[in-house]
Write a protein that holds these residues in place. Sequence first.
Motif, PDB file in Angstrom:
ATOM      1  N   UNK A  11      31.019  55.749  38.676  1.00 32.42           N
ATOM      2  CA  UNK A  11      32.176  55.876  39.560  1.00 32.42           C
ATOM      3  C   UNK A  11      32.255  54.591  40.355  1.00 32.42           C
ATOM      4  N   UNK A  12      33.426  53.942  40.324  1.00 31.86           N
ATOM      5  CA  UNK A  12      33.473  52.691  41.068  1.00 31.86           C
ATOM      6  C   UNK A  12      34.759  51.923  40.923  1.00 31.86           C
ATOM      7  N   UNK A  13      34.648  50.651  41.276  1.00 31.88           N
ATOM      8  CA  UNK A  13      35.827  49.803  41.376  1.00 31.88           C
ATOM      9  C   UNK A  13      36.083  49.058  40.074  1.00 31.88           C
ATOM     10  N   UNK A  14      37.368  48.772  39.836  1.00 31.54           N
ATOM     11  CA  UNK A  14      37.762  48.076  38.608  1.00 31.54           C
ATOM     12  C   UNK A  14      38.728  46.960  38.977  1.00 31.54           C
ATOM     13  N   UNK A  15      38.450  45.768  38.502  1.00 31.91           N
ATOM     14  CA  UNK A  15      39.442  44.692  38.629  1.00 31.91           C
ATOM     15  C   UNK A  15      39.187  43.617  37.584  1.00 31.91           C
ATOM     16  N   UNK A  16      40.031  42.613  37.548  1.00 27.51           N
ATOM     17  CA  UNK A  16      39.810  41.510  36.609  1.00 27.51           C
ATOM     18  C   UNK A  16      39.414  40.257  37.394  1.00 27.51           C
ATOM     19  N   UNK A  17      38.687  39.398  36.718  1.00 33.87           N
ATOM     20  CA  UNK A  17      38.343  38.090  37.291  1.00 33.87           C
ATOM     21  C   UNK A  17      39.167  37.028  36.584  1.00 33.87           C
ATOM     22  N   UNK A  42      36.858  40.936  32.491  1.00 33.51           N
ATOM     23  CA  UNK A  42      36.551  42.135  33.260  1.00 33.51           C
ATOM     24  C   UNK A  42      35.718  41.718  34.475  1.00 33.51           C
ATOM     25  N   UNK A  43      36.163  42.104  35.667  1.00 36.08           N
ATOM     26  CA  UNK A  43      35.390  41.810  36.874  1.00 36.08           C
ATOM     27  C   UNK A  43      34.761  43.094  37.386  1.00 36.08           C
ATOM     28  N   UNK A  44      34.400  43.108  38.630  1.00 37.48           N
ATOM     29  CA  UNK A  44      33.895  44.262  39.373  1.00 37.48           C
ATOM     30  C   UNK A  44      32.514  44.724  38.917  1.00 37.48           C
ATOM     31  N   UNK A  64      37.527  55.734  37.729  1.00 39.16           N
ATOM     32  CA  UNK A  64      38.003  54.719  38.664  1.00 39.16           C
ATOM     33  C   UNK A  64      39.516  54.725  38.667  1.00 39.16           C
ATOM     34  N   UNK A  65      40.112  53.780  39.396  1.00 41.11           N
ATOM     35  CA  UNK A  65      41.575  53.762  39.487  1.00 41.11           C
ATOM     36  C   UNK A  65      42.118  52.358  39.249  1.00 41.11           C
ATOM     37  N   UNK A 118      41.791  49.930  43.446  1.00 45.33           N
ATOM     38  CA  UNK A 118      40.421  50.386  43.742  1.00 45.33           C
ATOM     39  C   UNK A 118      40.305  50.948  45.167  1.00 45.33           C
ATOM     40  N   UNK A 119      41.162  50.468  46.059  1.00 49.45           N
ATOM     41  CA  UNK A 119      41.193  50.942  47.450  1.00 49.45           C
ATOM     42  C   UNK A 119      41.527  52.410  47.556  1.00 49.45           C
TER      43      UNK A 119
END
Length: 316
Positions: A11-17, A42-44, A64-65, A118-119
Amino acid sequence: MTEKKTDVIVIGELNVDIILNEIDSLPVIGKEIMAKSMSVTLGSSSAIFASNLSALGPRVAFIGKIGKDNFAEVVLSSLEGKNVDTSHIIRSESLSTGATIVLNYNQDRANVTYPGAMNDLKLEDIDFGFLSGARHMHFANCFMQPGIRHDLIPLFRKAKELGLTTSLDTQWDPEEKWELPLEELLPYVDIFLPNMAEFKFLSGCSTIEAGISKLKKFARIIVIKNGSEGALMWDGNDLSEQPAFINDTVVDCVGAGDSFDAGFIKDFIQNLPLKSCLETGALTGAINTTRAGGTGAFENQETVRKIALERFNYKL
Ligand SMILES: Nc1ncnc2c1ncn2[C@@H]1O[C@H](COP(=O)(O)OP(=O)(O)O)[C@@H](O)[C@H]1O
Ligand SMILES: [Mg+2]
């Protein structure tokens, strides 16, 4: 006992780098500078953990979201490319997927992050029926997730009630307030995985001994990662030291802690002795440093085994 469908739910945050390499100078307001190369990956920390754990063999799913945008596709295709189950990643109509712009300049870097969806991940978003189909829950990067960070106690309590083992890697607090109710939370956390600086801030103690003696009343297993120094583990009775696997040609250390966590949890869910979990964590942390970024060295089990043998003379 019913057969579990999933080994680990993250369970956690998802973002791109968005990584810009070899920029001409530090950015200057009002001017434009150039980068020599760019990659979008893929980041986070939670996603790097999930991706690398899956590459090591266990069946991994993610909660995640993200948004419904191009960056969301990067996140999903990267995780799916590593066989991570993305069926419970929520896709918001109204929110965008976050991104971190990484500006690599000389040996150092400047990051700017827009957290995006992710917020917004909340306790109500967690499908506990799905969670109950897993053996272990890992949560990472709580300070970056304001929608759920104040509900970690009910989340971890529920996971324990459902019979899962649990782990937590808090990561850095960008606000540097370090407010986490450890006394109430850690009784539900089987493995607490901060790095050295995070451990000192979270415990409010300047030495490991003082921090352990404060937290041991309510913590179970504490693993403290310490970069090229290796790691320390409090197993409930004793403190043991794990030296790092020596890598003389480090490419970068992005994600080393997440890869350490992945190696540790891989052994832990197989009920291997804690010393073995610690050693495998140190190995996968070191393997992470042999290629660029957090997931570069973790293409699949075969690549990881090859690096372990060739670079660290270790049969994984
Ligand atoms: N330069 C390195 N050489 C070998 N192993 C490393 C190196 N840097 C990190 N590691 C391994 O990875 C683990 C996690 O790295 P660390 O930097 O402490 O975590 P984080 O990324 O969370 O700050 C360390 O405990 C160590 O075992
Ligand atoms: Mg870390």
